[in-house]
Write an enzyme that holds these catalytic residues in place. Structure first.
Site, PDB file in Angstrom:
ATOM      1  N   LYS A  22       0.834  -1.202   0.000  1.00 25.03           N
ATOM      2  CA  LYS A  22       0.000   0.000   0.000  1.00 25.03           C
ATOM      3  C   LYS A  22       0.870   1.254   0.000  1.00 25.03           C
ATOM      4  O   LYS A  22       0.622   2.188  -0.758  1.00 25.03           O
ATOM      5  CB  LYS A  22      -0.891   0.007   1.247  1.00 25.03           C
ATOM      6  N   ASN A  23       1.893   1.267   0.846  1.00 22.05           N
ATOM      7  CA  ASN A  23       2.696   2.485   0.981  1.00 22.05           C
ATOM      8  C   ASN A  23       3.603   2.743  -0.216  1.00 22.05           C
ATOM      9  O   ASN A  23       4.180   3.820  -0.342  1.00 22.05           O
ATOM     10  CB  ASN A  23       3.520   2.445   2.270  1.00 22.05           C
ATOM     11  N   CYS A 125      -3.722  12.924  12.839  1.00 20.90           N
ATOM     12  CA  CYS A 125      -4.380  11.621  12.791  1.00 20.90           C
ATOM     13  C   CYS A 125      -4.115  10.912  14.102  1.00 20.90           C
ATOM     14  O   CYS A 125      -3.413  11.440  14.974  1.00 20.90           O
ATOM     15  CB  CYS A 125      -3.933  10.797  11.590  1.00 20.90           C
ATOM     16  N   ARG A 130       1.635  14.763  12.836  1.00 21.11           N
ATOM     17  CA  ARG A 130       2.057  14.532  11.464  1.00 21.11           C
ATOM     18  C   ARG A 130       2.000  15.774  10.565  1.00 21.11           C
ATOM     19  O   ARG A 130       1.190  15.849   9.642  1.00 21.11           O
ATOM     20  CB  ARG A 130       1.246  13.381  10.866  1.00 21.11           C
ATOM     21  N   ASP A 315       5.700   0.732  11.422  1.00 18.03           N
ATOM     22  CA  ASP A 315       4.493   0.007  11.020  1.00 18.03           C
ATOM     23  C   ASP A 315       4.457  -1.446  11.496  1.00 18.03           C
ATOM     24  O   ASP A 315       3.475  -2.151  11.258  1.00 18.03           O
ATOM     25  CB  ASP A 315       4.349   0.031   9.487  1.00 18.03           C
ATOM     26  N   ARG A 407      -8.144  -0.702   5.422  1.00 18.05           N
ATOM     27  CA  ARG A 407      -7.340   0.313   4.733  1.00 18.05           C
ATOM     28  C   ARG A 407      -5.985  -0.256   4.328  1.00 18.05           C
ATOM     29  O   ARG A 407      -5.356   0.259   3.400  1.00 18.05           O
ATOM     30  CB  ARG A 407      -7.111   1.521   5.650  1.00 18.05           C
TER      31      ARG A 407
HETATM   32  C1  UD1 Z   1       5.827   7.103   8.095  1.00 19.98           C
HETATM   33  C2  UD1 Z   1       6.941   6.098   8.210  1.00 19.98           C
HETATM   34  C3  UD1 Z   1       6.717   5.068   7.145  1.00 19.98           C
HETATM   35  C4  UD1 Z   1       5.328   4.472   7.354  1.00 19.98           C
HETATM   36  C5  UD1 Z   1       4.241   5.546   7.385  1.00 19.98           C
HETATM   37  C6  UD1 Z   1       2.867   5.012   7.763  1.00 19.98           C
HETATM   38  C7  UD1 Z   1       9.280   6.472   8.827  1.00 19.98           C
HETATM   39  C8  UD1 Z   1      10.485   7.336   8.664  1.00 19.98           C
HETATM   40  N1  UD1 Z   1       8.208   6.776   8.077  1.00 19.98           N
HETATM   41  O1  UD1 Z   1       5.871   7.678   6.803  1.00 19.98           O
HETATM   42  O2  UD1 Z   1       7.715   4.088   7.203  1.00 19.98           O
HETATM   43  O3  UD1 Z   1       5.037   3.557   6.365  1.00 19.98           O
HETATM   44  O4  UD1 Z   1       4.584   6.510   8.344  1.00 19.98           O
HETATM   45  O5  UD1 Z   1       2.790   4.637   9.097  1.00 19.98           O
HETATM   46  O6  UD1 Z   1       9.293   5.533   9.593  1.00 19.98           O
HETATM   47  N2  UD1 Z   1       7.448  14.887   9.742  1.00 19.98           N
HETATM   48  C9  UD1 Z   1       7.552  16.241   9.963  1.00 19.98           C
HETATM   49  N3  UD1 Z   1       7.294  17.084   8.926  1.00 19.98           N
HETATM   50  C10 UD1 Z   1       6.942  16.640   7.686  1.00 19.98           C
HETATM   51  C11 UD1 Z   1       6.831  15.256   7.476  1.00 19.98           C
HETATM   52  C12 UD1 Z   1       7.092  14.418   8.538  1.00 19.98           C
HETATM   53  O7  UD1 Z   1       7.873  16.681  11.062  1.00 19.98           O
HETATM   54  O8  UD1 Z   1       6.737  17.461   6.788  1.00 19.98           O
HETATM   55  C13 UD1 Z   1       7.709  13.946  10.849  1.00 19.98           C
HETATM   56  C14 UD1 Z   1       6.530  13.055  11.181  1.00 19.98           C
HETATM   57  O9  UD1 Z   1       5.624  13.669  12.075  1.00 19.98           O
HETATM   58  C15 UD1 Z   1       7.220  11.856  11.770  1.00 19.98           C
HETATM   59  C16 UD1 Z   1       8.523  11.770  10.965  1.00 19.98           C
HETATM   60  O10 UD1 Z   1       8.725  13.069  10.436  1.00 19.98           O
HETATM   61  O11 UD1 Z   1       7.546  12.054  13.125  1.00 19.98           O
HETATM   62  C17 UD1 Z   1       8.506  10.769   9.838  1.00 19.98           C
HETATM   63  O12 UD1 Z   1       7.358  11.048   9.042  1.00 19.98           O
HETATM   64  P1  UD1 Z   1       7.196  10.575   7.543  1.00 19.98           P
HETATM   65  O13 UD1 Z   1       8.235   9.574   7.201  1.00 19.98           O
HETATM   66  O14 UD1 Z   1       7.007  11.730   6.667  1.00 19.98           O
HETATM   67  O15 UD1 Z   1       5.815   9.914   7.648  1.00 19.98           O
HETATM   68  P2  UD1 Z   1       5.199   9.086   6.531  1.00 19.98           P
HETATM   69  O16 UD1 Z   1       5.635   9.508   5.189  1.00 19.98           O
HETATM   70  O17 UD1 Z   1       3.752   9.055   6.850  1.00 19.98           O
END
Ligand code: UD1
Length: 430
Positions: A22-23, A125, A130, A315, A407
């Site tokens: 999915k990701n 969320c 996030r 995850d 999901r």
């Molecule tokens: C993250 C996980 C990914 C997982 C997905 C769903 C990591 C590094 N990433 O990806 O493996 O599949 O969740 O659960 O493990 N952040 C900021 N600012 C931003 C974007 C992110 O501060 O603009 C922070 C987030 O709050 C978090 C961290 O950075 O603490 C990592 O986030 P990110 O990798 O972007 O999240 P996803 O892409 O959702």
């Protein structure tokens, strides 16, 4: 709302076909916006999130066409062609974005191709606040002008994006993907430093290269992109879901069974296989994937901490914790990625687990056994951890709010039932 009923039972035995990730699929879908050619994706998981993003793409003018040969063979997942011949609307509205955070991935491609995009802020969320600040700062480095107004990101680059150097202060999968897509159509060279190295990022980069992008350093933490004028059509198979494979590996381990995971890749699960090996679980490569079985009668407690890839994936944290609830000794589980990702703890405690949370660390002390209960969770991976616990709990466990599971897991209960689990979906209509 549907629920899932599990009765704890014996060891799970058999084989499970792993779906496309999915990701990985979500950013790949967004990539179709970068070209007027057709992007055909195969091994797409049949999941609610894919439908949600498809809806958003249709709103932007994308034609979404399931392959004629896609006879609904559930085992291999769908093949769908996405054609963004013309972008008819550059706005991603709140009603669609709020359903799924990954929708923010349309921002980079829309801005790169149309030089303008208006995308709703996704909001928080269940697992944390996030933010998307890294996505926005990165795009600004490529020349985007960005304003936030009334809950919307208004981005424009009247003369098009231009190459730039982006150094992320910490690793973000989503921000790396958004920037990577945008940089493909920016003028000149872009460098993304401290880039995410997740297999899903690599899968996206591989697909972009097939579309004609010029990318170097794929899979490393410094990605260099030479912008091109246009990208073209391509076909791409979505990488196998390492999180789904890891989840079923833990289901095999917790029940003391043996499951072959078809299509799964151990090289994407290094941190998990290492932790599980210490705990007493054996992994063996097979011609079709790999098999998992417990190598000793009792699992032992192992400490893990979540980190960006190649560290232990956030995850898989909840599922690992479920496994540790009945392991011998104690296990310290530290969550470093999201601030609020322990919602499964009180639910596991209701089933008899002994877990204490101190800040971002949970101390799990192994107990003799769990007992079934009615439980629920507010996110996908937390929900599946309760199913894993239910597989060994005495009596019946009912996991409510199953839409979270839907999901991210394709036919979860069917796949587990085929290996002997006593698991059933209870439809809300019954
Ligand atoms: C993250 C996980 C990914 C997982 C997905 C769903 C990591 C590094 N990433 O990806 O493996 O599949 O969740 O659960 O493990 N952040 C900021 N600012 C931003 C974007 C992110 O501060 O603009 C922070 C987030 O709050 C978090 C961290 O950075 O603490 C990592 O986030 P990110 O990798 O972007 O999240 P996803 O892409 O959702």
């Amino acid at each position: 709302m549907d629920s899932i009923r599990v009765r704890g039972g014996g060891p799970l035995m058999g084989s499970i076909e792993i779906s496309g990730a999915k990701n990985a699929a979500l950013p790949l879908l967004a990539a179709c916006l970068l070209t007027d050619g057709s992007l055909t994706l195969s091994r797409l998981p049949r999941l609610a999130d894919i439908q949600t993003l498809s809806k958003l793409l249709i709103q932007h003018g994308v034609e979404v066409k399931p392959a004629a040969s896609d006879d609904g063979d559930e085992a291999v997942g769908g093949t769908v062609t996405y054609t963004a011949a013309k972008i008819t609307d550059t706005t991603a509205p709140y009603e669609l974005v709020r359903q799924m955070r990954a929708s923010v991935l349309v921002l980079g491609p829309l801005l790169a191709r149309e030089h303008v995009a208006t995308v709703s802020l996704p909001g928080g969320c269940a697992i944390g606040t996030r933010p998307v600040d890294l996505h926005l700062k990165g795009l600004q480095q490529l020349g985007a002008q960005i304003e936030i107004e009334a809950g919307y990101i208004h981005a424009k680059a009247p003369k098009g994006l231009k190459g730039g150097r982006v150094t992320f202060p910490h690793v973000s999968v989503g921000a790396t993907e958004n920037l990577l897509m945008a940089a493909c159509l920016a003028k000149g060279e872009s460098v993304i430093e401290n880039a995410a190295r997740e297999p899903e990022v690599i899968d996206l980069a591989d697909c972009l290269v097939r579309m004609g992008a010029r990318i170097e350093g794929i899979g490393s933490n410094a990605i260099t992109v030479q912008g091109v004028d246009r990208l073209g059509p391509a076909e791409h198979e979505v990488v196998a879901d390492r999180i789904e494979a890891g989840t079923f590996a833990m289901a095999a381990a917790v029940t003391g069974g043996e499951i072959e995971l078809i299509g799964a890749r151990t090289d994407h699960l290094g941190a998990l296989t290492e932790a599980l090996a210490f705990s007493g679980v054996q992994f063996k490569r097979t011609p079709r994937g790999f098999s998992v079985k417990r190598s000793q009668t009792e699992l032992v407690g192992v400490d893990i901490k979540t980190e960006p890839y190649p560290g232990f994936p956030t995850d898989l944290q909840a599922q690992f914790m479920a496994l540790m609830t009945t392991a011998k000794g104690a296990s310290m589980v530290t969550e470093n990625i999201f601030e609020n990702r322990f919602m499964h703890v009180p639910e596991l405690a209701r089933m008899g687990a002994d877990i204490n949370v101190h800040g971002g660390t949970a101390m799990v002390r192994g107990v003799e056994g769990l007992n079934g209960a009615e439980v629920m969770a507010t996110d996908l991976r937390a929900s599946v951890s309760l199913v894993i616990a239910g597989l060994i709990a005495s009596g019946e466990t009912t996991v409510n709010r199953v839409y979270h599971l839907d999901r991210g897991y394709e036919r979860l209960e069917e796949k587990l039932a085929a290996c002997g689990a006593d698991i059933k979906r209870i439809s809300a209509k019954n």
